[in-house]
Design a protein around this motif. Sequence first.
Motif, PDB file in Angstrom:
ATOM      1  N   SER A  43     -18.274  -6.909  27.874  1.00  0.00           N
ATOM      2  CA  SER A  43     -18.430  -7.644  29.133  1.00  0.00           C
ATOM      3  C   SER A  43     -18.510  -9.140  28.915  1.00  0.00           C
ATOM      4  CB  SER A  43     -19.699  -7.168  29.837  1.00  0.00           C
ATOM      5  OG  SER A  43     -20.850  -7.662  29.167  1.00  0.00           O
ATOM      6  N   SER A  44     -18.276  -9.868  29.975  1.00  0.00           N
ATOM      7  CA  SER A  44     -18.476 -11.312  30.004  1.00  0.00           C
ATOM      8  C   SER A  44     -19.706 -11.597  30.859  1.00  0.00           C
ATOM      9  CB  SER A  44     -17.245 -11.965  30.638  1.00  0.00           C
ATOM     10  OG  SER A  44     -17.597 -13.220  31.193  1.00  0.00           O
ATOM     11  N   ILE A  45     -20.460 -12.627  30.509  1.00  0.00           N
ATOM     12  CA  ILE A  45     -21.611 -12.957  31.362  1.00  0.00           C
ATOM     13  C   ILE A  45     -21.148 -13.565  32.689  1.00  0.00           C
ATOM     14  CG2 ILE A  45     -23.260 -13.260  29.445  1.00  0.00           C
ATOM     15  CD1 ILE A  45     -23.059 -16.329  30.160  1.00  0.00           C
ATOM     16  N   ASN A  46     -19.866 -13.926  32.754  1.00  0.00           N
ATOM     17  CA  ASN A  46     -19.340 -14.465  34.009  1.00  0.00           C
ATOM     18  C   ASN A  46     -18.603 -13.397  34.817  1.00  0.00           C
ATOM     19  OD1 ASN A  46     -20.184 -17.068  33.245  1.00  0.00           O
ATOM     20  ND2 ASN A  46     -18.348 -17.281  31.966  1.00  0.00           N
ATOM     21  N   SER A  47     -18.786 -12.146  34.404  1.00  0.00           N
ATOM     22  CA  SER A  47     -18.005 -11.069  35.005  1.00  0.00           C
ATOM     23  C   SER A  47     -18.172 -10.996  36.515  1.00  0.00           C
ATOM     24  CB  SER A  47     -18.433  -9.730  34.404  1.00  0.00           C
ATOM     25  OG  SER A  47     -17.802  -8.684  35.095  1.00  0.00           O
ATOM     26  N   THR A  48     -17.057 -10.797  37.198  1.00  0.00           N
ATOM     27  CA  THR A  48     -17.116 -10.532  38.632  1.00  0.00           C
ATOM     28  C   THR A  48     -16.668  -9.098  38.894  1.00  0.00           C
ATOM     29  OG1 THR A  48     -14.894 -11.415  38.792  1.00  0.00           O
ATOM     30  CG2 THR A  48     -16.697 -12.919  39.322  1.00  0.00           C
ATOM     31  N   LEU A  49     -16.556  -8.326  37.808  1.00  0.00           N
ATOM     32  CA  LEU A  49     -16.134  -6.934  37.968  1.00  0.00           C
ATOM     33  C   LEU A  49     -17.215  -6.160  38.708  1.00  0.00           C
ATOM     34  CD1 LEU A  49     -14.688  -6.231  34.410  1.00  0.00           C
ATOM     35  CD2 LEU A  49     -13.408  -6.363  36.545  1.00  0.00           C
ATOM     36  N   PRO A  50     -16.792  -5.127  39.464  1.00  0.00           N
ATOM     37  CA  PRO A  50     -17.788  -4.345  40.189  1.00  0.00           C
ATOM     38  C   PRO A  50     -18.797  -3.693  39.245  1.00  0.00           C
ATOM     39  CG  PRO A  50     -15.603  -3.330  40.310  1.00  0.00           C
ATOM     40  CD  PRO A  50     -15.426  -4.662  39.686  1.00  0.00           C
ATOM     41  N   LEU A  51     -20.015  -3.562  39.735  1.00  0.00           N
ATOM     42  CA  LEU A  51     -21.094  -2.954  38.968  1.00  0.00           C
ATOM     43  C   LEU A  51     -21.886  -2.101  39.952  1.00  0.00           C
ATOM     44  CD1 LEU A  51     -22.696  -3.048  36.205  1.00  0.00           C
ATOM     45  CD2 LEU A  51     -24.022  -4.923  37.219  1.00  0.00           C
ATOM     46  N   TYR A  52     -22.224  -0.901  39.550  1.00  0.00           N
ATOM     47  CA  TYR A  52     -22.904   0.021  40.463  1.00  0.00           C
ATOM     48  C   TYR A  52     -24.231   0.447  39.849  1.00  0.00           C
ATOM     49  CZ  TYR A  52     -18.107   0.148  42.094  1.00  0.00           C
ATOM     50  OH  TYR A  52     -16.863  -0.219  42.513  1.00  0.00           O
ATOM     51  N   ALA A  53     -25.259   0.541  40.667  1.00  0.00           N
ATOM     52  CA  ALA A  53     -26.568   0.951  40.163  1.00  0.00           C
ATOM     53  C   ALA A  53     -26.732   2.455  40.408  1.00  0.00           C
ATOM     54  CB  ALA A  53     -27.670   0.176  40.855  1.00  0.00           C
ATOM     55  N   VAL A  54     -27.121   3.159  39.353  1.00  0.00           N
ATOM     56  CA  VAL A  54     -27.269   4.617  39.419  1.00  0.00           C
ATOM     57  C   VAL A  54     -28.745   4.960  39.615  1.00  0.00           C
ATOM     58  CG1 VAL A  54     -27.003   6.761  38.106  1.00  0.00           C
ATOM     59  CG2 VAL A  54     -25.289   4.957  37.902  1.00  0.00           C
ATOM     60  N   GLU A  55     -29.002   5.886  40.517  1.00  0.00           N
ATOM     61  CA  GLU A  55     -30.381   6.311  40.733  1.00  0.00           C
ATOM     62  C   GLU A  55     -30.697   7.547  39.905  1.00  0.00           C
ATOM     63  OE1 GLU A  55     -32.321   7.148  44.901  1.00  0.00           O
ATOM     64  OE2 GLU A  55     -31.669   8.984  43.896  1.00  0.00           O
ATOM     65  N   SER A  56     -29.783   8.509  39.915  1.00  0.00           N
ATOM     66  CA  SER A  56     -30.014   9.756  39.196  1.00  0.00           C
ATOM     67  C   SER A  56     -28.670  10.458  39.040  1.00  0.00           C
ATOM     68  CB  SER A  56     -30.984  10.643  39.989  1.00  0.00           C
ATOM     69  OG  SER A  56     -30.417  10.947  41.252  1.00  0.00           O
TER      70      SER A  56
END
Length: 429
Positions: free
Chosen positions: A19-32
Amino acid sequence: MTAEELLAFDRRHIWHPYSSINSTLPLYAVESAEGVRIRLVDGRELIDGMASWWSVIHGYNHPVLTEKLQEQAGLLSHVMFGGLTHEPAVELARLLVEITPDPLDLVFYADSGSVAVEVAMKMAIQYCFAAGKPDKKRFLTVRSGYHGDVFHCMAVCDPVGGMHQIFKGVLPEYFFADRPECAFHDDWDESDISSFKKLITENHGRLCALILEPIAQGAGGMRFYHPEYLRQVRALCDQYDVLLIADEIATGFGRSGKLFACEHAGISPDLLCLGKALTGGCMTLAAVLATRSVGEMISGGEPGVFMHGPTFMANPLACSVAHASVQLLLDSNWKQRISSIESGLRQGLAPCPEFENVAGVRVLGAIGVVEMKDVVVMEEIQPAFVEKGVWVRPFGRLIYVMPPYCMAQEDLSLLTTAICEVVAEQLSQ
Ligand SMILES: *Cc1c(COP(=O)(O)O)cnc(C)c1O
């Protein structure tokens, strides 16, 4: 923390794989996650096509594995492995020795796949050193391979797709045979082995080992090659006194349709690397299996010990859940499951070769690959999959899936339909 806060903090402070710290790629948070479904914090559920990079073969939160972890945590989460041992390490080793190809008899536990590959490579070097052949310390491999992200692993990853350019001068330079072109289901073409044969014939005096992924190459190209290639590789390694390291970190535990991909060719390596699915995706753990003759040579020569010992070697939580996972696999009808996933993938992906943007489609065991003509645009393709309710994570020109073995036909069909639709949508963009 709200979902927005969580994602905002992550974006500001945390690295992700490649990854890049400047990434604008989508990111999703997982709960379970449960079975084949990943639940996001916003309540959406995704059918998982990736088995978290080959590892979650029984699906998420499997009751047997979760219970095993809890039980072991109550007894012993960790203890150093220098001078001490424990039942989880012994029971797992017993099982691994029993189910891996025959002369493999010794187990070295490591904490990740990359470390296991590094360990196997060190064993090969020490083997030749102990045998009084210190000049044999270089490695031979084939193109399009992937063996992990630490230095010597990188050095045997494909030099073009890999990191050889950036790390030139730091990475040791090894020998690369042309990649096998003859596909798994093709008729064998004798010329496929010629590049390998030439390299090993000319350089065996400097080579301690060959390392390759048997039959199915993973992250280096997702290609499936002919078993005859592997048979001839084994014979040439024997002829020229070069050890064979089989990296089955991705293919191990049934993924290719055999318990270990080496079985497609009926061969056995001198060193075998396992990881990924070893714990059913519950913990990080890897292992190197070695033949007794490799172990005896290393231990009989200078310096008389194998020079490696990770802090978390043979972590009891990881070993006990690995034992439970492997046993769960052996007790299941895994062969039948893999073969029904194989036919489901074949059928479901059958429309893909018709699309103009598709270069090819291939399926082996529970692995399905759609190779596109162009590199996919992650900013577009990743949300497209999520909107269709599936988790597929392409890279480069490859859209590929290796679902958990417990995936039902209806879910598999949702997964392949989503792939076909996304590929079709890419065409109209
Ligand atoms: C994933 C993988 C590795 C590296 O394993 P990590 O656990 O990511 O370090 C090595 N070899 C192969 C074939 C792999 O698929």
